[in-house]
Write an enzyme that holds these catalytic residues in place. Sequence first.
Site, PDB file in Angstrom:
ATOM      1  N   GLY A  38       0.785  -1.227   0.000  1.00 38.49           N
ATOM      2  CA  GLY A  38       0.000   0.000   0.000  1.00 38.49           C
ATOM      3  C   GLY A  38       0.816   1.274   0.000  1.00 38.49           C
ATOM      4  O   GLY A  38       0.502   2.229  -0.714  1.00 38.49           O
ATOM      5  N   CYS A  60       0.885   5.995  19.416  1.00 36.82           N
ATOM      6  CA  CYS A  60       1.719   6.693  20.395  1.00 36.82           C
ATOM      7  C   CYS A  60       2.702   7.604  19.672  1.00 36.82           C
ATOM      8  O   CYS A  60       3.413   7.163  18.784  1.00 36.82           O
ATOM      9  CB  CYS A  60       2.486   5.694  21.249  1.00 36.82           C
ATOM     10  SG  CYS A  60       1.424   4.824  22.387  1.00 36.82           S
TER      11      CYS A  60
END
Length: 382
Positions: free
Chosen positions: A70, A325
Amino acid sequence: MEIYLDNSSTTRPYPQVVDKMVQALTEDYANPSAAHRKGVEVEKEIKIIRQNIAKVVGAYDKEIYFTSGGTESNNTVIRGVANLYKKRKNHIISTNIEHPSVLNTLKDLEEDGFEVTYLEVDKNGVIDFEEFKDSIRPTTCLVTIMHVNNELGSIQPVKEIGKYLKSLDEKVYFHVDAIQSFGKIDFKPSKYNIDFMSVSGHKFHGPKGIGFMYVKSNSRIKPILFGGGQESGVRSGTENVPGIYGIGEAVKVLFDDLSGNIEKMYSLKELLKTELLKIIDDVKVNSPEDGVCHVLNIAFIGAKGEVLLHYLEQKGVYVSTGSACSAKKKGSHVLNAIGLTPKEVEGTIRFSLSDMNTEEEILEAAKIIKESVDDLRNIMKR
């Protein structure tokens, strides 16, 4: 019992995929560009696989190009169109909830002088269609929008976008990141007036490191990789034969009963949502009601998603947090874009299903999730 509910990140390959890849590694190991018989045999097999993929996509063989996945597909299309138009048109339209492989590419192009409009989304993670139409300029060369958001499961109106772009006097290319929708929504890019489409094999039980681009036959892009001229010169480099064999087999297995697989995932998602809402208080469903079949994003208020993830991991349930994060601890750009509060973002977990999951797994997972959420909330109250 291992319960894997992180299929938007990656999926477990079908057994048939593994067998086909072993064949490529042990028997069909020749270079497809080689002139001898073994090379020609591999080349023929790749041709058959390309034909099969083209058939399910509703495309011509020559419109399918194999890539490493992708990220490469997204980069190739966006940069390819930008390089083609940079002297004439410098405006691109996208959204503020795209995958980093799109957003970071666009940011890099902005440094080269391109102007990018980032469409905002509503609480369901969907763009305003009128705002999209108003954002078109005479200098617009590309619209690049993901079909399904990887965190929320929200579905963008790509059919309507394609129809509108087709009605314009001036050509504007349309690229769809279909990495989370391929095999989850039954559609044909040519019917949606899509010029380019990105697909990644490991999202639907194929191997990692392989994907493909759909490039409509009358669409043009400038290559970003140069070399031996493989993939009709669009993507040079020796073919990843095991990967191509693997993705070809995954497509074959998945599309053997695509509607059945989609229906099963919808059913499992609804079962999980119903169970969690029934047995756990202070829960907010972030995924829209009309979202894709396999993604369920939920905030457990009063529990930290990252801690909950590790609690569940210890009990054999594998999920992901809705917030990536980061050093600045700003959380997920997607969850912030739909207006969640910091507490909601903090408590978010993404469950993503596959046709390999079972009802038994879902019911067991719901019990384990309740136990874990209760434990965490009790700890937080101390």
